[in-house]
Scaffold this motif. Structure first.
Motif, mmCIF file in Angstrom:
data_model
loop_
_atom_site.group_PDB
_atom_site.id
_atom_site.type_symbol
_atom_site.label_atom_id
_atom_site.label_comp_id
_atom_site.label_asym_id
_atom_site.label_seq_id
_atom_site.Cartn_x
_atom_site.Cartn_y
_atom_site.Cartn_z
ATOM 1 N N SER A 36 0.836 -1.211 0.000
ATOM 2 C CA SER A 36 0.000 0.000 0.000
ATOM 3 C C SER A 36 0.870 1.260 0.000
ATOM 4 C CB SER A 36 -0.944 -0.004 1.199
ATOM 5 O OG SER A 36 -0.229 0.125 2.418
ATOM 6 N N LEU A 37 2.053 1.206 0.651
ATOM 7 C CA LEU A 37 2.992 2.325 0.619
ATOM 8 C C LEU A 37 3.461 2.604 -0.814
ATOM 9 C CD1 LEU A 37 4.988 4.397 1.773
ATOM 10 C CD2 LEU A 37 6.526 2.501 2.345
ATOM 11 N N GLN A 38 3.802 1.560 -1.540
ATOM 12 C CA GLN A 38 4.235 1.742 -2.931
ATOM 13 C C GLN A 38 3.123 2.365 -3.771
ATOM 14 O OE1 GLN A 38 5.484 -2.456 -3.409
ATOM 15 N NE2 GLN A 38 7.447 -1.638 -4.147
ATOM 16 N N GLY A 39 1.882 1.914 -3.531
ATOM 17 C CA GLY A 39 0.765 2.489 -4.284
ATOM 18 C C GLY A 39 0.566 3.960 -3.982
ATOM 19 N N ALA A 40 0.734 4.347 -2.697
ATOM 20 C CA ALA A 40 0.568 5.760 -2.319
ATOM 21 C C ALA A 40 1.659 6.626 -2.944
ATOM 22 C CB ALA A 40 0.589 5.882 -0.801
ATOM 23 N N GLU A 41 2.904 6.135 -2.961
ATOM 24 C CA GLU A 41 3.996 6.890 -3.579
ATOM 25 C C GLU A 41 3.758 7.070 -5.089
ATOM 26 O OE1 GLU A 41 6.351 8.637 -2.555
ATOM 27 O OE2 GLU A 41 7.368 7.840 -0.789
ATOM 28 N N THR A 42 3.286 6.005 -5.735
ATOM 29 C CA THR A 42 3.022 6.092 -7.177
ATOM 30 C C THR A 42 1.948 7.135 -7.471
ATOM 31 O OG1 THR A 42 3.645 3.772 -7.503
ATOM 32 C CG2 THR A 42 2.264 4.779 -9.185
ATOM 33 N N ASN A 43 0.878 7.131 -6.686
ATOM 34 C CA ASN A 43 -0.200 8.116 -6.896
ATOM 35 C C ASN A 43 0.289 9.542 -6.641
ATOM 36 O OD1 ASN A 43 -1.995 6.073 -7.518
ATOM 37 N ND2 ASN A 43 -2.774 5.897 -5.419
ATOM 38 N N TYR A 44 1.105 9.719 -5.593
ATOM 39 C CA TYR A 44 1.607 11.063 -5.281
ATOM 40 C C TYR A 44 2.504 11.568 -6.405
ATOM 41 C CZ TYR A 44 3.730 14.933 -2.756
ATOM 42 O OH TYR A 44 4.167 16.204 -2.398
ATOM 43 N N ALA A 45 3.418 10.731 -6.879
ATOM 44 C CA ALA A 45 4.332 11.145 -7.953
ATOM 45 C C ALA A 45 3.570 11.459 -9.227
ATOM 46 C CB ALA A 45 5.367 10.049 -8.205
ATOM 47 N N SER A 46 2.500 10.741 -9.475
ATOM 48 C CA SER A 46 1.694 11.013 -10.666
ATOM 49 C C SER A 46 1.065 12.394 -10.603
ATOM 50 C CB SER A 46 0.618 9.944 -10.807
ATOM 51 O OG SER A 46 -0.223 10.200 -11.900
ATOM 52 N N ASP A 47 0.658 12.813 -9.392
ATOM 53 C CA ASP A 47 0.005 14.126 -9.232
ATOM 54 C C ASP A 47 1.004 15.264 -9.078
ATOM 55 O OD1 ASP A 47 -2.440 12.856 -9.343
ATOM 56 O OD2 ASP A 47 -2.658 12.720 -7.157
ATOM 57 N N ASN A 48 2.197 14.963 -8.529
ATOM 58 C CA ASN A 48 3.113 16.040 -8.155
ATOM 59 C C ASN A 48 4.456 15.999 -8.872
ATOM 60 O OD1 ASN A 48 1.615 17.330 -5.683
ATOM 61 N ND2 ASN A 48 1.506 15.096 -5.376
ATOM 62 N N GLY A 49 4.708 15.020 -9.654
ATOM 63 C CA GLY A 49 5.939 14.966 -10.440
ATOM 64 C C GLY A 49 7.146 14.527 -9.651
ATOM 65 N N ALA A 50 6.978 14.117 -8.422
ATOM 66 C CA ALA A 50 8.102 13.649 -7.604
ATOM 67 C C ALA A 50 7.548 12.791 -6.469
ATOM 68 C CB ALA A 50 8.903 14.836 -7.051
ATOM 69 N N TYR A 51 8.449 11.975 -5.886
ATOM 70 C CA TYR A 51 8.070 11.176 -4.726
ATOM 71 C C TYR A 51 8.226 12.015 -3.458
ATOM 72 C CZ TYR A 51 8.360 7.280 -8.000
ATOM 73 O OH TYR A 51 8.175 6.445 -9.073
ATOM 74 N N THR A 52 7.735 11.505 -2.306
ATOM 75 C CA THR A 52 7.779 12.274 -1.060
ATOM 76 C C THR A 52 8.085 11.370 0.123
ATOM 77 O OG1 THR A 52 6.530 13.736 0.411
ATOM 78 C CG2 THR A 52 5.291 11.993 -0.692
ATOM 79 N N CYS A 53 8.653 11.954 1.168
ATOM 80 C CA CYS A 53 8.867 11.244 2.434
ATOM 81 C C CYS A 53 7.752 11.532 3.423
ATOM 82 C CB CYS A 53 10.210 11.659 3.048
ATOM 83 S SG CYS A 53 11.642 10.780 2.352
ATOM 84 N N SER A 54 6.719 12.277 3.020
ATOM 85 C CA SER A 54 5.627 12.611 3.920
ATOM 86 C C SER A 54 4.452 11.647 3.714
ATOM 87 C CB SER A 54 5.165 14.051 3.674
ATOM 88 O OG SER A 54 3.996 14.317 4.423
ATOM 89 N N ALA A 55 4.220 10.802 4.723
ATOM 90 C CA ALA A 55 3.092 9.893 4.651
ATOM 91 C C ALA A 55 1.786 10.655 4.622
ATOM 92 C CB ALA A 55 3.124 8.921 5.836
ATOM 93 N N ALA A 56 1.712 11.766 5.376
ATOM 94 C CA ALA A 56 0.486 12.564 5.407
ATOM 95 C C ALA A 56 0.208 13.190 4.053
ATOM 96 C CB ALA A 56 0.594 13.643 6.491
ATOM 97 N N ALA A 57 1.303 13.653 3.371
ATOM 98 C CA ALA A 57 1.110 14.307 2.075
ATOM 99 C C ALA A 57 0.544 13.339 1.048
ATOM 100 C CB ALA A 57 2.439 14.889 1.591
ATOM 101 N N MET A 58 0.971 12.103 1.118
ATOM 102 C CA MET A 58 0.438 11.141 0.137
ATOM 103 C C MET A 58 -0.749 10.364 0.696
ATOM 104 S SD MET A 58 3.481 8.281 0.042
ATOM 105 C CE MET A 58 4.287 7.664 1.512
ATOM 106 N N GLY A 59 -1.194 10.714 1.922
ATOM 107 C CA GLY A 59 -2.393 10.100 2.487
ATOM 108 C C GLY A 59 -2.254 8.628 2.808
#
Length: 594
Positions: A36-59
């Motif tokens: 589920s972590l990998q899925g959240a990172e993929t969705n965040y990068a798709s929307d923001n153009g980069a990955y993140t270390c913030s769990a809250a930011a990627m929900g």
């Protein structure tokens, strides 16, 4: 489990107490969170153009592990790496894959439902604090901070605090506030694998120590529904509960947690009438079992507690014949008239089912096959039928039906002896000790003829021998061994030899049977001889030769009479009597005694 709250909210009913430390996650749970972590990172990068270390930011909120157990090592526009470490469990997740090392999940792990609830509560508290930072008061509209999961409803929020209500998918209700936390240390996973249909998803239970509404179903076999509270923590239910064809069983001897009142349904029964319910193989009493319904083959009832439950027909059918112990073991023979009986009765009271409301029919594997109607005997309270049976072993069955009772069919086998119903005698195990297969004797001298004239006396010897069509005999006194031989010397090629002494009595018998000891015999008629040897109607057949009646001989000290005999001595007075060992004798069932 309890929830702790601030004193200002003490009137609110909360259910959890004290946060608990998380143990290392087992493999499947840790793997689920890493995925589920990998899925959240993929969705965040798709929307923001980069990955993140913030769990809250990627929900992202882990379900089975704690967010504090995860560490983000780096996150760029093209790559990231998260790691997990707790006890012997470890994992890493990147944009290209994941690696998980942990023990397999077994009974004794914490309830996934409780862990998920704890995780969602923590996310709620984090979001409310973020909202408070931005607005100086708590709020219900957390859309900018948290994607509110299903089941959560905001009751109130303001400057001093907030309250939310969570209703789980299984109907568990919890009211929480800014001071609430969750202790899952005693809420062990309850495993209900092996069941299906309407079975409760026990992995979603939050309070496994105190859960209300457990259902277990085996599709096509049955269902159990407990209405009250049960302690399910750590149970492997499939090792305790069995639901199979016409059987519901709960092992309460080792674990008594499920020995509570419940409603039970047994599926797909084939009874026409309402069946009888059994508990531990005995009819279940009304104080323990309460009937609910029987329709479409499904039997529903309530119970006060558990062992095992099954059903059976409300009638009983037991059949037997004259030769069974219940029929008196009468020793009926092939060719005799035999009575057949059926006991058709109420299974619980034993009251006979009579011809006033029912009927019974009987069928045979021997013609006439039937079915034929049986007659009800009001005196014996049995259904009866009688007929002559020619065979020694036949299959027969009875089918009974009555208003309000289950129709039943039962099959039995009637064994009728071919042995004669006669007198037991002991021949002291007479045996053939030697035999020579001799060809039928033929005359070796052709009778001559001579022509003479009147007035002459001529010496003339005509020498010839002839056998009758069927019979030969012997006579004389017995001294020592008795030999039946083909010549006077008697020692080279004899047919039979009997060792005998005077204490055995004065009866000597001949038979084609090689061993005769203790046997049942009866007097035979000449017609029995004709049947055994197939003589037919020739001039010297058995009936013509053994034409004397009521021969009686004493075997040891046992007299046996009613035998036909042949006069085999010179000028009469020497009798050979015929005896048989079967009603329809073969050669080996006949013997000839004198």
């Amino acid at each position: 489990m309890l929830l702790v709250q601030k004193a200002v909210l003490s009137a609110i009913f909360l259910l959890f107490l004290i946060p608990a430390a998380h143990a290392g996650a087992c493999y499947s749970k840790l793997n689920t969170d890493a995925t589920s972590l990998q899925g959240a990172e993929t969705n965040y990068a798709s929307d923001n153009g980069a990955y993140t270390c913030s769990a809250a930011a990627m929900g992202w909120t882990p379900v089975y592990t704690s967010l504090s157990e995860w560490t983000c090592e780096y996150a760029t526009d093209s790559t990231y790496r998260w790691t997990y470490l707790n006890g012997t469990s470890s994992a890493n997740a990147t944009e290209s894959g994941r690696d998980v090392a942990a023990d397999e999940c077994i009974i004794g792990q914490l309830s996934p439902g409780c862990l998920q609830f704890a995780s969602e509560l923590q996310s709620l508290k984090t979001s409310e604090e973020a909202y408070f930072t931005d607005h100086t008061f708590y709020g219900c509209d957390l859309g900018a901070y948290w994607t509110v999961p299903d089941g959560w409803v905001c009751n109130s929020a303001g400057g001093s605090g907030y309250t939310w209500t969570f209703t789980s998918q299984l109907g568990e209700v919890f009211v929480v506030n800014e001071s609430s936390d969750v202790d899952c240390s005693e809420q062990l996973f309850c495993n209900s694998s092996g069941f299906g249909g309407a079975t409760t998803n026990t992995s979603a239970i939050i309070r496994t120590k105190n859960f209300t509404g457990l259902k277990l179903e085996a599709v096509g076999s049955g269902k159990i529904s407990w209405a009250g509270s049960l302690d399910l923590a750590g149970l492997n239910i499939s090792s305790i509960v069995a639901i199979s064809n016409n059987l519901v069983s709960v092992d309460t001897g080792t674990i008594a947690n499920l020995n509570r009142p419940a409603n039970v349904t047994i599926y797909d029964l084939t009874y026409r009438e309402r069946p009888v319910l059994y508990r531990n193989s005995a009819v279940c009493s009304s104080g323990t079992c309460t009937f609910i319904s029987y329709a479409g083959g499904d039997y529903s009832f309530s119970v006060t507690g558990f062992s095992n439950y099954t059903t059976g027909p409300n009638s009983r059918l037991f059949i037997y014949d004259d030769n069974d112990p219940e029929g008196g073991s009468q020793g009926k023979q092939a060719g005799d008239n035999v009575f057949f009986f059926a006991n058709y009765s109420n299974i619980t009271s034993g009251v006979p089912i009579t011809n006033a409301i029912g009927s019974c029919n009987i069928s045979f594997s021997e013609a006439p096959n039937g079915p034929s109607a049986m007659a009800y005997n009001a005196t014996s309270k049995l259904w009866e039928y009688n007929r002559t049976i020619s065979g020694t072993s036949i299959n027969w069955n009875v089918s009974c039906d009555a208003t309000g009772y289950e129709p039943l069919t039962t099959t039995d086998n009637a064994l009728l002896s071919s042995d004669v119903n006669g007198t037991q005698v002991d021949l002291y195990a007479a045996n053939i000790t030697n035999s020579t297969d001799l060809a039928r004797w033929e005359p070796n001298v052709t009778p001559g003829n001579d022509t003479t004239e009147g007035g002459n006396i001529t010496m003339l010897n005509l020498n010839g021998s002839s056998l009758t069509d069927r019979w030969a005999g012997y006579f004389g006194n017995i001294s020592g061994d008795l030999l039946l031989t083909d010549y006077a010397g008697g020692s080279a090629s004899y047919l039979y030899s009997w060792s005998w002494n005077s204490s055995y009595g004065g009866v000597v018998c001949a038979s084609t049977n090689s061993t005769l000891g203790r046997i049942d015999i009866a007097g035979a008629a000449g017609s029995d001889i004709d049947i055994a040897w197939g003589f037919g109607s020739v001039a010297d057949n058995g009936a013509a030769t053994f034409n004397g009646s009521n021969c009686s001989l004493v075997f040891d000290s046992t007299p046996v009479s009613d035998a036909n005999y042949a006069d085999t001595g010179p000028a009469g007075g020497f009798r050979t009597c015929a005896y048989k060992m079967a009603d329809n004798p073969a050669k080996a069932d006949m013997m000839f005694c004198t």
